[in-house]
Scaffold this motif. Structure first.
Motif, short mmCIF file in Angstrom:
data_model
loop_
_atom_site.label_atom_id
_atom_site.label_comp_id
_atom_site.label_asym_id
_atom_site.label_seq_id
_atom_site.Cartn_x
_atom_site.Cartn_y
_atom_site.Cartn_z
N PRO A 108 0.81 -1.23 0.00
CA PRO A 108 0.00 0.00 0.00
C PRO A 108 0.84 1.27 0.00
CG PRO A 108 -0.90 -1.57 1.56
CD PRO A 108 0.37 -2.16 1.04
N SER A 109 2.05 1.21 0.52
CA SER A 109 2.92 2.39 0.53
C SER A 109 3.46 2.71 -0.86
CB SER A 109 4.10 2.16 1.48
OG SER A 109 4.94 1.14 0.98
N GLY A 110 3.35 1.75 -1.78
CA GLY A 110 3.87 1.95 -3.13
C GLY A 110 5.34 1.57 -3.26
N ILE A 111 5.93 1.11 -2.19
CA ILE A 111 7.35 0.74 -2.20
C ILE A 111 7.44 -0.78 -2.26
CG2 ILE A 111 9.50 0.84 -0.91
CD1 ILE A 111 8.41 3.47 0.31
N GLU A 112 8.21 -1.27 -3.19
CA GLU A 112 8.33 -2.72 -3.38
C GLU A 112 8.98 -3.39 -2.18
OE1 GLU A 112 10.14 -3.70 -7.08
OE2 GLU A 112 8.66 -2.58 -8.24
N SER A 113 8.67 -4.66 -2.03
CA SER A 113 9.12 -5.41 -0.84
C SER A 113 10.64 -5.47 -0.74
CB SER A 113 8.53 -6.81 -0.84
OG SER A 113 9.00 -7.54 -1.95
N GLU A 114 11.35 -5.55 -1.86
CA GLU A 114 12.80 -5.63 -1.80
C GLU A 114 13.40 -4.35 -1.21
OE1 GLU A 114 16.68 -6.70 -4.56
OE2 GLU A 114 14.77 -6.30 -5.54
N GLN A 115 12.86 -3.21 -1.62
CA GLN A 115 13.35 -1.94 -1.07
C GLN A 115 13.01 -1.81 0.41
OE1 GLN A 115 13.44 1.85 -3.00
NE2 GLN A 115 12.50 0.99 -4.85
N ARG A 116 11.81 -2.21 0.79
CA ARG A 116 11.41 -2.15 2.20
C ARG A 116 12.32 -3.05 3.04
NH1 ARG A 116 6.69 -4.38 2.89
NH2 ARG A 116 6.29 -5.00 0.77
N GLN A 117 12.63 -4.22 2.51
CA GLN A 117 13.47 -5.16 3.24
C GLN A 117 14.90 -4.63 3.40
OE1 GLN A 117 13.98 -9.02 1.35
NE2 GLN A 117 13.79 -9.99 3.35
N TRP A 118 15.47 -4.07 2.35
CA TRP A 118 16.82 -3.52 2.45
C TRP A 118 16.86 -2.32 3.38
CZ3 TRP A 118 21.34 -5.51 1.66
CH2 TRP A 118 21.49 -6.55 0.76
N ALA A 119 15.81 -1.51 3.36
CA ALA A 119 15.75 -0.36 4.27
C ALA A 119 15.70 -0.85 5.72
CB ALA A 119 14.53 0.50 3.95
N MET A 120 14.92 -1.90 5.97
CA MET A 120 14.86 -2.49 7.31
C MET A 120 16.24 -3.02 7.71
SD MET A 120 12.60 -5.70 8.71
CE MET A 120 13.42 -6.84 7.61
N PHE A 121 16.92 -3.68 6.79
CA PHE A 121 18.26 -4.21 7.06
C PHE A 121 19.24 -3.07 7.39
CE2 PHE A 121 17.51 -8.14 4.18
CZ PHE A 121 16.84 -8.77 5.21
N ALA A 122 19.07 -1.92 6.74
CA ALA A 122 19.95 -0.79 7.01
C ALA A 122 19.86 -0.38 8.48
CB ALA A 122 19.61 0.39 6.10
N HIS A 123 18.65 -0.37 9.01
CA HIS A 123 18.47 -0.02 10.42
C HIS A 123 18.96 -1.15 11.33
CE1 HIS A 123 16.28 3.65 9.56
NE2 HIS A 123 15.51 2.99 8.72
N LEU A 124 18.57 -2.38 11.03
CA LEU A 124 18.94 -3.51 11.89
C LEU A 124 20.43 -3.83 11.86
CD1 LEU A 124 15.94 -5.95 11.31
CD2 LEU A 124 16.34 -4.41 13.25
N SER A 125 21.10 -3.46 10.77
CA SER A 125 22.54 -3.73 10.69
C SER A 125 23.30 -2.97 11.77
CB SER A 125 23.07 -3.38 9.31
OG SER A 125 22.99 -1.99 9.06
N ALA A 126 22.75 -1.87 12.25
CA ALA A 126 23.39 -1.14 13.35
C ALA A 126 23.38 -1.98 14.63
CB ALA A 126 22.70 0.19 13.58
#
Length: 148
Positions: free
Chosen positions: A23-41
């Protein structure tokens, strides 16, 4: 004997969107990598030197450098994670300077501050990862915008 009033042919729910759309218009791969960017910290803190150390911003930096040109949402969120973790590292370093300048007396301030900042860092990082996975561009509070 009474009959069950439930409709024998209920309307089926619509099928989930295909192709990783959200619904946000952002594909799952981008959402997943963005989540990884935060969790990688968090992973960096666990694997290296703890909160405020170099490991907390190494993961977001690598993800940002690799994905910034191909995934705009990841570019934004990885920079956000990178900026927040650099900010926290600067604060931790400033507290260490306080400890050394005061010949250890500053530990009275530094130890509780490290504890509070560490808990806040963990909470904000988890919130950011959840928001990124939902396709929401999260902005950390109290973050210097060093990487633009």
């Amino acid at each position: 004997m009474s009959e069950n009033p439930v409709d024998p042919n209920p309307a089926s729910p619509p099928p989930p969107p295909s192709g990783g759309h959200h619904p946000s218009g952002i594909e799952s791969e981008q959402r997943q990598w963005a989540m990884f960017a935060h969790l990688s910290a968090i992973a960096g803190a666990i694997l290296t030197s703890g909160v405020g150390g170099w490991g907390t911003f190494l993961g977001p930096l690598i993800i940002w450098l690799v994905k910034k040109d191909t995934m705009p949402f990841v570019d934004d969120q990885a920079k956000e994670a990178l900026n927040f973790n650099i900010t926290v590292a600067i604060v931790f370093f400033a507290l260490w300077v306080l400890v050394f300048v005061t010949l250890g007396i500053g530990l009275v301030i530094a130890i509780p501050a490290w504890f509070v900042i560490g808990i806040a860092w963990l909470v904000f990082t988890i919130i950011a990862a959840i928001k990124a996975n939902d396709g929401v561009a999260y902005r950390y509070p109290f973050s210097l915008r060093l990487v633009k």
